[in-house]
Motif scaffolding. Structure first.
Motif, short mmCIF file in Angstrom:
data_model
loop_
_atom_site.label_atom_id
_atom_site.label_comp_id
_atom_site.label_asym_id
_atom_site.label_seq_id
_atom_site.Cartn_x
_atom_site.Cartn_y
_atom_site.Cartn_z
N ILE A 51 0.88 -1.17 0.00
CA ILE A 51 0.00 0.00 0.00
C ILE A 51 0.92 1.22 0.00
N GLN A 52 0.99 1.90 -1.15
CA GLN A 52 1.86 3.07 -1.27
C GLN A 52 1.06 4.24 -1.82
N PHE A 53 1.11 5.36 -1.08
CA PHE A 53 0.36 6.55 -1.44
C PHE A 53 1.30 7.75 -1.51
N SER A 54 1.03 8.66 -2.43
CA SER A 54 1.74 9.94 -2.43
C SER A 54 0.79 11.03 -2.90
N ALA A 55 1.01 12.24 -2.38
CA ALA A 55 0.23 13.41 -2.78
C ALA A 55 1.19 14.51 -3.18
N ASP A 56 0.86 15.22 -4.25
CA ASP A 56 1.66 16.33 -4.76
C ASP A 56 1.32 17.59 -3.97
N ILE A 57 2.28 18.09 -3.22
CA ILE A 57 2.05 19.27 -2.39
C ILE A 57 1.64 20.48 -3.23
N ASN A 58 2.17 20.60 -4.43
CA ASN A 58 1.82 21.75 -5.26
C ASN A 58 0.39 21.69 -5.78
N SER A 59 -0.31 20.58 -5.52
CA SER A 59 -1.72 20.48 -5.93
C SER A 59 -2.66 20.85 -4.79
N ILE A 60 -2.11 21.37 -3.69
CA ILE A 60 -2.94 21.72 -2.53
C ILE A 60 -3.94 22.81 -2.93
N ASP A 61 -5.17 22.67 -2.44
CA ASP A 61 -6.23 23.60 -2.80
C ASP A 61 -7.16 23.79 -1.60
N THR A 62 -7.14 25.00 -1.05
CA THR A 62 -8.03 25.33 0.07
C THR A 62 -9.08 26.36 -0.35
N GLY A 63 -9.12 26.65 -1.64
CA GLY A 63 -10.07 27.65 -2.13
C GLY A 63 -9.59 29.08 -1.97
N GLU A 65 -5.98 31.25 -2.96
CA GLU A 65 -4.63 31.18 -3.54
C GLU A 65 -3.54 31.66 -2.59
N GLN A 66 -3.82 32.71 -1.82
CA GLN A 66 -2.83 33.25 -0.90
C GLN A 66 -2.53 32.21 0.20
N ARG A 67 -3.57 31.58 0.74
CA ARG A 67 -3.38 30.56 1.76
C ARG A 67 -2.65 29.34 1.18
N ASP A 68 -3.03 28.95 -0.04
CA ASP A 68 -2.36 27.81 -0.68
C ASP A 68 -0.87 28.09 -0.85
N ALA A 69 -0.52 29.31 -1.27
CA ALA A 69 0.89 29.68 -1.44
C ALA A 69 1.61 29.61 -0.09
#
Length: 177
Positions: A51-63, A65-69
Motif C-alpha cells: 500500500i503506497q500513497f503519495s500526494a503532490d504538495i503543489n496540488s494543494i487547494d483550500t479555495g 490562492e494566498q493561503r495555498d501559497a
C-alpha cells in the motif's frame, strides 16, 4: 500466483484535510494530484502486500490562492524542498467492513507512524466491466510533529491554526488487468 494490482481512480477519489482556524471554524483543503498503488494476493484486501500513497504538495487547494501559497512555503510543507507527502502501509487489520490501516507517513522528510480508520464500501463491477473497490479512511495527526510548526496568535490570545489536522480520504480502486 502473482499479486493483484490495484490503482486509484482519481476521478472518484478525494484526499481532504481539515484544520481549525481561530479555533472557531474549520477550513478544508484538498490534494488535487495523488497516487495510490495497492497489491493483494486475492480480491480480499486482508491480503494486501503493498500500500503506497503519495500526494503532490503543489496540488494543494483550500479555495484561497494566498493561503495555498503559504501552505506550500517553508512555513508549512516547503514544496521546493520536498514536493510530495508519502504513506507506506505496514499493516491492514479488518473486522467486517471496518478496519485499521497502520503505516509510515512522511511529510517534510519526517516519518512518523500513523493509524487510519478504514471503512470498506465494497467491491463491484462497473458498467464498463472494471472491478472497483471503495474505501473511506479517517484519521488525525499533529502537524507540528511533521515540522509544520508555523504558528500565530491573535491579539486576544487565540491560536490562528490548530495543531490537530483531521484527514478524510475517499478512495476508489480499479483492479488492473
Amino acid at each position: 500466483m502473482s499479486n493483484i494490482k490495484w490503482a486509484i481512480d482519481p476521478t472518484h477519489s478525494e484526499i481532504t484535510f481539515k484544520v481549525k482556524h481561530l479555533m472557531i471554524t474549520t477550513v478544508t483543503g484538498y490534494f488535487r494530484k495523488f497516487d495510490l498503488e495497492v497489491e493483494t494476493e486475492t480480491d480480499d484486501f486482508n491480503t494486501a502486500k503493498k500500500i503506497q500513497f503519495s500526494a503532490d504538495i503543489n496540488s494543494i487547494d483550500t479555495g484561497n490562492e494566498q493561503r495555498d501559497a503559504h501552505l506550500k512555503s517553508a512555513d508549512f510543507f516547503d514544496s521546493e524542498e520536498e514536493a510530495h507527502i508519502s504513506f507506506i502501509g505496514k499493516s491492514y487489520k479488518v473486522s467486517g467492513d471496518e478496519g485499521e490501516l497502520s503505516g509510515d507517513l512522511t511529510i517534510r522528510n519526517i516519518t512518523k507512524p500513523i493509524t487510519l480508520k478504514v471503512e470498506y464500501g465494497g467491491t463491484i463491477v462497473d458498467p464498463y466491466g472494471q472491478t472497483k473497490a471503495g474505501f473511506t479512511l479517517a484519521g488525525k495527526l499533529s502537524r507540528k510533529e511533521f515540522g509544520l510548526t508555523w504558528s500565530a496568535v491573535t491579539e486576544a490570545g487565540s491560536v490562528v491554526v490548530s495543531d490537530e489536522v483531521k484527514l478524510n480520504i475517499e478512495v476508489q480502486l480499479i483492479k488492473q488487468a
